[in-house]
Every structure is written in C-alpha cells, then in structure tokens.
Design a protein around this motif. Structure first.
Motif, mmCIF file in Angstrom:
data_model
loop_
_atom_site.group_PDB
_atom_site.id
_atom_site.type_symbol
_atom_site.label_atom_id
_atom_site.label_comp_id
_atom_site.label_asym_id
_atom_site.label_seq_id
_atom_site.Cartn_x
_atom_site.Cartn_y
_atom_site.Cartn_z
ATOM 1 N N THR A 198 50.635 91.180 59.299
ATOM 2 C CA THR A 198 51.597 90.069 58.452
ATOM 3 C C THR A 198 51.827 91.075 56.949
ATOM 4 O OG1 THR A 198 49.521 89.221 57.670
ATOM 5 C CG2 THR A 198 50.311 88.061 59.289
ATOM 6 N N ALA A 199 51.092 92.108 56.758
ATOM 7 C CA ALA A 199 51.252 92.928 55.465
ATOM 8 C C ALA A 199 50.846 94.457 55.718
ATOM 9 C CB ALA A 199 50.599 92.451 54.586
ATOM 10 N N LEU A 200 51.741 95.325 55.470
ATOM 11 C CA LEU A 200 51.384 96.457 55.554
ATOM 12 C C LEU A 200 51.754 97.489 54.474
ATOM 13 C CD1 LEU A 200 50.567 98.740 57.851
ATOM 14 C CD2 LEU A 200 52.908 99.137 58.239
ATOM 15 N N HIS A 201 50.512 98.241 54.010
ATOM 16 C CA HIS A 201 50.618 98.925 52.807
ATOM 17 C C HIS A 201 50.053 100.424 52.811
ATOM 18 C CE1 HIS A 201 50.824 99.307 48.384
ATOM 19 N NE2 HIS A 201 49.684 100.073 48.438
ATOM 20 N N ARG A 202 50.715 101.409 52.693
ATOM 21 C CA ARG A 202 50.371 102.809 52.880
ATOM 22 C C ARG A 202 49.917 103.005 51.332
ATOM 23 N NH1 ARG A 202 54.280 106.478 55.665
ATOM 24 N NH2 ARG A 202 55.372 106.632 53.896
ATOM 25 N N GLU A 203 48.599 103.670 51.563
ATOM 26 C CA GLU A 203 47.743 104.131 50.371
ATOM 27 C C GLU A 203 47.849 105.602 50.140
ATOM 28 O OE1 GLU A 203 44.796 100.191 49.960
ATOM 29 O OE2 GLU A 203 44.164 102.039 50.857
#
Length: 232
Positions: A198-203
């Motif tokens: 539901t949410a994808l964030h590249r750190e």
C-alpha cells in the motif's frame, strides 16, 4: 564538440543566445575572437573565454531528489508530471534517473548525465543494494523472511528473484533490501505471497541515503564523497 554546444552546456545559456553573443564579438578561442559557433573544439585543451572570463569545460552533474507521489521517473511524459520537472537547472531534460520508482512510490532518486556512473548503479553485475520501507494491506507472515531469502517466482516469469532481505518492523510494515530491479519488483514479491503493498518508499541506494533535510519534491547536489562512493 561544437563551440556553441560547449558554451551552452557550460553556462546554461541557450544556443540561440550564444549565437547572438558570438556575433557581438564576446567570445574568444585560444586568445583570438571567434564568430563561428560551429567551430569544433577539444574541451580541456582549447581555451574558451566569454567577455574575457575563462569558461571551464562542462562537467557531469549528480543530484539526489526526494520523489513525491504522483510523479513519473522520466524526463518527459504526455500524461503525468515528471521528476525532471522538479529540477530547476539548465538542461534538466538531459538528466536521467539511476533506477526508477513507480508513480505512487516515494523516496530517493539519483539523477545524472554521467552514463558510466549510472551504469554502476543499475547494472545487476554490481549487485548494489537498495533499501525500501514497505507498508502492506495485510499482516506480513514471519515465513516471508525466508521466502525472500530463497527467491520468489513472480507472475509471468520463470526465474526466481535473487535473495533479498526482509526485516519485519510491525505487522504491516517492513524494510526490504534488493540487489536487482525488476519491473514493480517489491510489489510483485509481496503479491506472490498473497499480500499487497500500500506504500513504498526508497530510503537508500548503495551507500547513498536520502538526505533527511529534504522534503518531497526537493533536491540537492551530491557531495564529492557520495559520488565517489559508487565505485566501478
């Protein structure tokens, strides 16, 4: 390289305006005034001056961008705003991203016009790890940790994914480390386990982490150390 292209890339001035400047006699090449914008020069060898000031050879550019949701990882798109439109520098259309993010994903994007440098990031041969923070619709089963390590068969593909690390932070949140970049890979890996991202964030990409001082849509130049950390 053509003289007008050299000047345009080095100064950010349009080639049309460079032609006007040259016709006014404001450009010199190796100490002599020149009016020929098509003249070929060798960057780093020939001396170019504009109004008496030396113009150094245009060099490659390296940026990190905090990609917001709703932007596509491209320099041009007929339907959606692009990440390049967020970068307010000359010739921003010449920058390309080193690893795309889905339109609904957020986080670290590296942009450059240095093809060799970006290849070190995107080439599977270098196995550069990328770190993602993921939220899912359903709780993540503990068995997913081993499944990610063993490799998963994605829909429509025959080859298993390479071993990936999964750290479960809470029932619906995890950190994923990948060393490859298949199409929609993180989403498809969870889908293969019957779950939905539901949410994808590249750190992080390799040793380069998203600067916590950046807000969505903001960018900055990479430091010399960050550029050098991506080794051949």
């Amino acid at each position: 390289m053509r003289l007008d292209k050299y000047l345009s890339q080095a100064t950010g001035i349009s080639r049309k305006e460079i032609h006007r400047i040259m016709h006014r006699g404001e450009v010199s090449l190796n100490g002599s005034e020149t009016l020929n914008p098509a003249q070929h020069i060798e960057p780093g060898v020939d001396s170019v001056c504009l109004n008496g000031e030396p113009i150094g050879a245009p060099g490659p550019r390296y940026l990190m961008l905090y990609k917001p949701e709703g932007y596509v990882s491209a320099s041009d798109d007929p339907s959606h705003p692009t990440i390049n439109s967020l970068v307010d520098i000359p010739r921003n259309d010449e920058l390309h991203c080193c690893g795309r993010l889905d339109i609904d994903a957020t986080g670290l994007i590296l942009l450059t016009d240095d093809g060799k440098w970006s290849h070190r990031i995107t080439s599977p041969r270098h196995k550069l790890p990328k770190r993602y923070r993921v939220e899912t619709a359903d709780p993540i089963d503990a068995s997913a940790v081993q499944a990610f390590l063993d490799g998963l068969k994605l829909h429509g593909e025959h080859k298993l994914t390479k071993p990936a690390e999964l750290d479960i932070l809470s029932p619906n949140e995890a950190i994923v480390y990948l060393t490859e970049g298949r199409y929609h890979q993180v989403k498809r890996m969870f889908a293969a386990l019957g779950n939905r991202v539901t949410a994808l964030h590249r750190e992080q990409i390799g040793p380069i982490s998203l600067d916590p001082a950046l807000s969505p849509g903001e960018y900055r130049e990479l430091t010399v150390a960050e550029i050098a950390s991506i080794k051949p």
